[in-house]
Design an enzyme around this catalytic site. Structure first.
Site, PDB file in Angstrom:
ATOM      1  N   LYS A 189      30.414  51.159  59.811  1.00 36.55           N
ATOM      2  CA  LYS A 189      29.381  51.740  59.141  1.00 36.55           C
ATOM      3  C   LYS A 189      29.149  53.190  59.942  1.00 36.55           C
ATOM      4  O   LYS A 189      28.866  54.078  59.179  1.00 36.55           O
ATOM      5  CB  LYS A 189      27.942  51.015  59.254  1.00 36.55           C
ATOM      6  N   GLU A 198      22.731  44.497  58.779  1.00 40.18           N
ATOM      7  CA  GLU A 198      21.791  45.647  59.199  1.00 40.18           C
ATOM      8  C   GLU A 198      21.611  46.348  58.286  1.00 40.18           C
ATOM      9  O   GLU A 198      22.725  47.203  58.037  1.00 40.18           O
ATOM     10  CB  GLU A 198      22.034  46.087  60.517  1.00 40.18           C
ATOM     11  N   ARG A 202      37.088  39.515  63.402  1.00 46.40           N
ATOM     12  CA  ARG A 202      36.576  40.501  62.595  1.00 46.40           C
ATOM     13  C   ARG A 202      37.652  40.914  61.883  1.00 46.40           C
ATOM     14  O   ARG A 202      38.831  40.995  62.142  1.00 46.40           O
ATOM     15  CB  ARG A 202      36.188  41.794  63.430  1.00 46.40           C
TER      16      ARG A 202
HETATM   17  P1  ATP Z   1      29.612  47.822  61.497  1.00 48.38           P
HETATM   18  O1  ATP Z   1      30.340  47.885  62.633  1.00 48.38           O
HETATM   19  O2  ATP Z   1      30.440  48.135  60.470  1.00 48.38           O
HETATM   20  O3  ATP Z   1      28.098  48.159  61.259  1.00 48.38           O
HETATM   21  P2  ATP Z   1      28.340  45.143  62.028  1.00 48.38           P
HETATM   22  O4  ATP Z   1      28.710  43.930  62.287  1.00 48.38           O
HETATM   23  O5  ATP Z   1      27.554  46.031  63.051  1.00 48.38           O
HETATM   24  O6  ATP Z   1      29.468  46.064  61.070  1.00 48.38           O
HETATM   25  P3  ATP Z   1      26.313  44.017  60.413  1.00 48.38           P
HETATM   26  O7  ATP Z   1      25.440  44.735  59.309  1.00 48.38           O
HETATM   27  O8  ATP Z   1      25.634  43.679  61.712  1.00 48.38           O
HETATM   28  O9  ATP Z   1      27.221  45.103  60.536  1.00 48.38           O
HETATM   29  O10 ATP Z   1      26.938  42.907  60.018  1.00 48.38           O
HETATM   30  C1  ATP Z   1      26.736  41.770  59.017  1.00 48.38           C
HETATM   31  C2  ATP Z   1      27.562  40.697  59.235  1.00 48.38           C
HETATM   32  O11 ATP Z   1      28.847  40.965  58.683  1.00 48.38           O
HETATM   33  C3  ATP Z   1      27.615  39.976  60.574  1.00 48.38           C
HETATM   34  O12 ATP Z   1      27.593  38.888  60.601  1.00 48.38           O
HETATM   35  C4  ATP Z   1      29.076  40.722  60.937  1.00 48.38           C
HETATM   36  O13 ATP Z   1      29.619  39.871  61.883  1.00 48.38           O
HETATM   37  C5  ATP Z   1      29.949  40.691  59.682  1.00 48.38           C
HETATM   38  N1  ATP Z   1      31.078  41.849  59.648  1.00 48.38           N
HETATM   39  C6  ATP Z   1      30.928  43.065  59.845  1.00 48.38           C
HETATM   40  N2  ATP Z   1      32.079  43.613  59.931  1.00 48.38           N
HETATM   41  C7  ATP Z   1      32.883  42.553  59.929  1.00 48.38           C
HETATM   42  C8  ATP Z   1      34.450  42.663  59.474  1.00 48.38           C
HETATM   43  N3  ATP Z   1      35.027  43.628  59.923  1.00 48.38           N
HETATM   44  N4  ATP Z   1      35.000  41.518  59.574  1.00 48.38           N
HETATM   45  C9  ATP Z   1      34.232  40.338  59.492  1.00 48.38           C
HETATM   46  N5  ATP Z   1      32.931  40.381  59.455  1.00 48.38           N
HETATM   47  C10 ATP Z   1      32.383  41.345  59.523  1.00 48.38           C
HETATM   48 MG    MG Z   2      25.912  47.007  63.410  1.00 47.05          MG
END
Ligand code: ATP
Ligand code: MG
Length: 545
Positions: free
Chosen positions: A278, A37, A268
């Protein structure tokens, strides 16, 4: 079929699923995706996800899409899109040169919603948000059907059309899937799929005032792109039944082709000493606790790159930690060790005095200069040699001299001999307080590379920079951003995470084109637009004693 071979330790449950689907003929080729995102810069956790998705595609001869999950108009920005593309490229992920956007499927998503309404699988709910929440029930109580649940499909269609046309204010109606308000899985209790949001989108502008919910949009994005394996983190496990329900309905209606994508969850990655979210990283940036998203101390990929971490180091890290189904917190040292391991191979060596004190060789002729041959890498002869000037006055490290040596101290103290690397053995005479210099004499026959080099045995071996030739420069010493192992907020920031010092560097560092270095005895350093900065020390200085 290209079926790669992995040693047992490299296999994991995701590879097993992929291999089974290829073996059974369910898929001829796999396609994965990385769907960030664009609401922030990518962090170290994303590196894991990128390397996993692109890695699988590369291994099994498939493809991987880079797709922006830009269905939430409020938090998304072009700056984030650009930085994410940049980081994905830097990691070396091959997305075929085409960046995809979920917002390109808004029209299709809407048509899918129309289909769900006409087939009796969705309805417009006009309860307030509070009522909806209350009637959803909880783990011990079943939900209660909305009084609007049995609207006719023509009424639903009319309301949905008017929602889209902007006739209603935000939060007055939502479109919900019609599944089962009594399902033990709360995610199946008629989840919302469209909401009214009069917001400007970074790509579609004001074209839409209804936006799909993430849980509705994501499966459709996957299916439209022909994704075979949709890898996501564990918190989406309870969403999988809805993912499957939705795609099944749309396939039944002929809107999607089979085979449908399959969601597979993995744990994760969490790391000690940093925050990987983020939402939290934004607070550091906006609160002015760091110098932007790409501050070298930030656990972002943009920061890592400026810090001197390497994409190869991240690949090693991702491979080493593997994928698992159980949540894991990885010690930050493991990531640092991967960086050290890679930098050890590629970084040319240089001499740099970080805390300088003068050394005068009293029996070395004034005005005399010699050029010493110094290898750029102790193990890689192909990296060549350079010539480093030597003269009567040198800079050495302050802690390489002790007036009264402590036990086990082998470096300079009155009467002791040490070797100046790549040069001569010297004998320390003492310290001149008037000029703040360490005094010594050199043993002329001991020049490195000559037969006499070994004629004197020494235990200490120190680095130096000729004072007359030295390049005086600032060096940023970065350390961990958080002092606590599991930081929660800015209270846990490490106040010493950045120090700037004035150093004396060997002259070849004055106009250098290289990016990575090892400063001998100190660690790995990077040279970029912010000057010289420390990537990581040679050894772990945070080891628990
Ligand atoms: P954040 O909580 O940091 O915003 P998010 O999962 O909301 O993380 P996205 O932009 O939606 O962030 O993530 C893109 C991809 O990265 C998704 O498929 C998510 O599952 C993966 N991802 C995000 N954080 C991690 C992590 N700590 N370990 C492994 N994969 C991750
Ligand atoms: Mg997110």
């Amino acid at each position: 079929m290209n079926k790669p071979h992995h040693p047992a330790s490299h296999s994991n449950f995701i590879r097993q699923i992929v291999e089974a689907d290829l073996a059974s003929g369910k898929h001829v080729k796999i396609r994965t995706r990385f769907p960030p995102e664009p609401n922030g810069y990518l962090h170290f956790g994303h590196a894991k996800s990128i390397l996993l998705n692109f890695g699988l595609a590369a291994e099994y001869g498939g493809g991987c899409n880079l797709r922006f999950d830009d269905t939430n108009p409020e938090k998304e920005e072009q700056e984030y899109v650009d930085s994410i593309v940049d980081s994905v490229n830097w990691l070396g992920a091959d997305y075929g040169g085409k960046v995809l956007y979920a917002s390109d499927y808004f029209e299709f998503m809407y048509q899918a919603a129309v289909y769900l309404v006409t087939s009796g699988n969705a309805y417009v709910d006009s309860q307030t948000a509070d009522e909806m929440k209350r009637n959803r029930g909880d783990f011990t109580h079943p939900g209660i059907d909305s009084p609007f649940r049995n609207r006719s499909s023509s009424e639903n269609l009319d309301l949905l059309g008017r929602m889209k046309a902007g006739e209603f204010p935000d939060e007055t109606h939502v479109l919900r899937a019609k599944i089962d308000m009594k399902s033990p899985n709360l995610n199946l209790r008629d989840p919302a799929i469209y909401r009214i949001k009069k917001a400007t989108h970074h790509r579609t502008g004001d074209k839409w005032c209804i936006y799909p919910m993430y849980t509705y949009a994501h499966p459709i994005e996957d299916a439209v792109e022909g994704i075979t394996h949709s890898l996501c983190t564990l918190e989406f496990e309870d969403q999988r039944p809805f993912y499957d329900w939705l795609l099944e309905k749309l396939a039944e209606g002929g809107l999607l082709k089979r085979p449908l994508p399959r969601q597979v969850e993995f744990a994760r990655v969490n790391l000690t000493h940093v925050m990987l979210s983020k939402r939290l990283l934004i607070q550091l940036v906006e609160g002015g606790h760091v110098d932007g998203w790409d501050d070298p101390r930030m656990p972002t990929l943009a920061g890592a790159r400026r810090r001197g971490y390497t994409a190869e180091g991240f690949r090693m890290f991702a491979e080493r930690i593997g994928v698992s189904k159980a949540n894991q917190t990885i010690d930050f040292t493991i990531l640092e060790d991967c960086m050290r391991e890679h930098l050890n191979e590629i970084a040319p060596r240089r001499m740099a005095v970080l805390d300088p004190i003068k050394l005068v060789i009293e029996n070395y002729p004034e005005g005399k200069e010699e050029l010493m041959d110094v290898p750029n890498h102790p193990k890689h002869a192909e990296m060549g040699k350079r010539q480093v000037p030597f003269s009567r006055e040198l800079w050495i490290e302050r802690d390489d001299y002790m007036e009264t040596p402590s036990k086990g101290y082998f470096r300079l103290f009155p009467g002791n001999k040490v070797r100046l690397r790549y040069a001569y053995a010297i004998e320390c005479i003492g310290y001149d307080k008037a000029t703040n210099t360490v005094r010594c004499k050199y043993l002329e026959e001991t020049r490195s590379g000559t037969p006499g080099a070994d004629s004197v045995k020494v235990k200490g071996n120190i680095h130096w920079v000729s004072a007359k030739h030295a390049h005086e420069a600032e060096v940023h010493l970065y350390d961990r951003l958080f002092k606590s192992e599991h930081p929660k907020d800015v209270e846990d920031l490490n106040p010493d995470s950045k120090k700037t010092i004035t150093t004396q560097l060997e002259p070849s560092l004055r106009h250098t084109q290289e990016y990575h270095f090892q400063f001998e005895r100190h660690g790995y350093f990077v040279h970029n637009q912010s000057g010289f900065g420390r990537t990581v020390t040679l050894r772990d200085s945070w080891a628990k004693n």
